[in-house]
Design a protein around this motif. Structure first.
Motif, mmCIF file in Angstrom:
data_model
loop_
_atom_site.group_PDB
_atom_site.id
_atom_site.type_symbol
_atom_site.label_atom_id
_atom_site.label_comp_id
_atom_site.label_asym_id
_atom_site.label_seq_id
_atom_site.Cartn_x
_atom_site.Cartn_y
_atom_site.Cartn_z
ATOM 1 N N LEU A 84 44.549 34.493 39.936
ATOM 2 C CA LEU A 84 43.803 35.738 40.162
ATOM 3 C C LEU A 84 44.175 36.383 41.492
ATOM 4 N N ALA A 85 44.339 35.571 42.522
ATOM 5 C CA ALA A 85 44.719 36.106 43.833
ATOM 6 C C ALA A 85 46.108 36.733 43.775
ATOM 7 N N LEU A 86 47.036 36.059 43.109
ATOM 8 C CA LEU A 86 48.390 36.591 42.962
ATOM 9 C C LEU A 86 48.382 37.887 42.164
ATOM 10 N N ALA A 87 47.615 37.934 41.103
ATOM 11 C CA ALA A 87 47.505 39.149 40.291
ATOM 12 C C ALA A 87 46.909 40.298 41.097
ATOM 13 N N ALA A 88 45.914 39.994 41.923
ATOM 14 C CA ALA A 88 45.287 41.024 42.760
ATOM 15 C C ALA A 88 46.285 41.558 43.788
ATOM 16 N N VAL A 89 47.016 40.667 44.419
ATOM 17 C CA VAL A 89 48.022 41.092 45.400
ATOM 18 C C VAL A 89 49.083 41.948 44.705
ATOM 19 N N TRP A 90 49.526 41.525 43.555
ATOM 20 C CA TRP A 90 50.547 42.266 42.833
ATOM 21 C C TRP A 90 50.035 43.645 42.423
#
Length: 94
Positions: A84-90
């Motif tokens: 989720l954190a990676l998706a948010a950053v992306w």
């Protein structure tokens, strides 16, 4: 925006300290046959951001290491949080 990052960092630091501390406390309660911390509460703390501290506490205090709900569940919670954190950053920055 910088304040938001600082607050998020402080929250994650605090909730992971709580996760570590509650695993330690529950282990001590188990040794002394006192009232235990419910498993749902341990998992909830991990789910709201304390997964690293909970995993560290699980192995550091050798607590709940024989329960699949924990030795499989906690890493899966961490993996979901990281995803989720990676998706948010992306989404927001790339």
């Amino acid at each position: 925006m910088e304040l938001l990052y600082k607050l998020l960092f402080a929250y994650l630091l605090l909730i992971n300290a709580v996760g570590l501390g509650i695993m330690c406390a529950d282990k001590q309660f188990a040794k002394k046959n006192h009232r235990r911390v419910p498993e749902a509460r341990l998992l909830t703390i991990a789910a709201i951001g304390g997964s690293v501290g909970s995993i560290l506490g699980m192995y550091l205090f050798r607590h709940k290491t024989q329960h699949p709900k924990f030795y499989i569940g906690l890493p899966l919670i961490l993996l979901a949080q990281l995803s989720l954190a990676l998706a948010a950053v992306w989404y927001w920055f790339l």
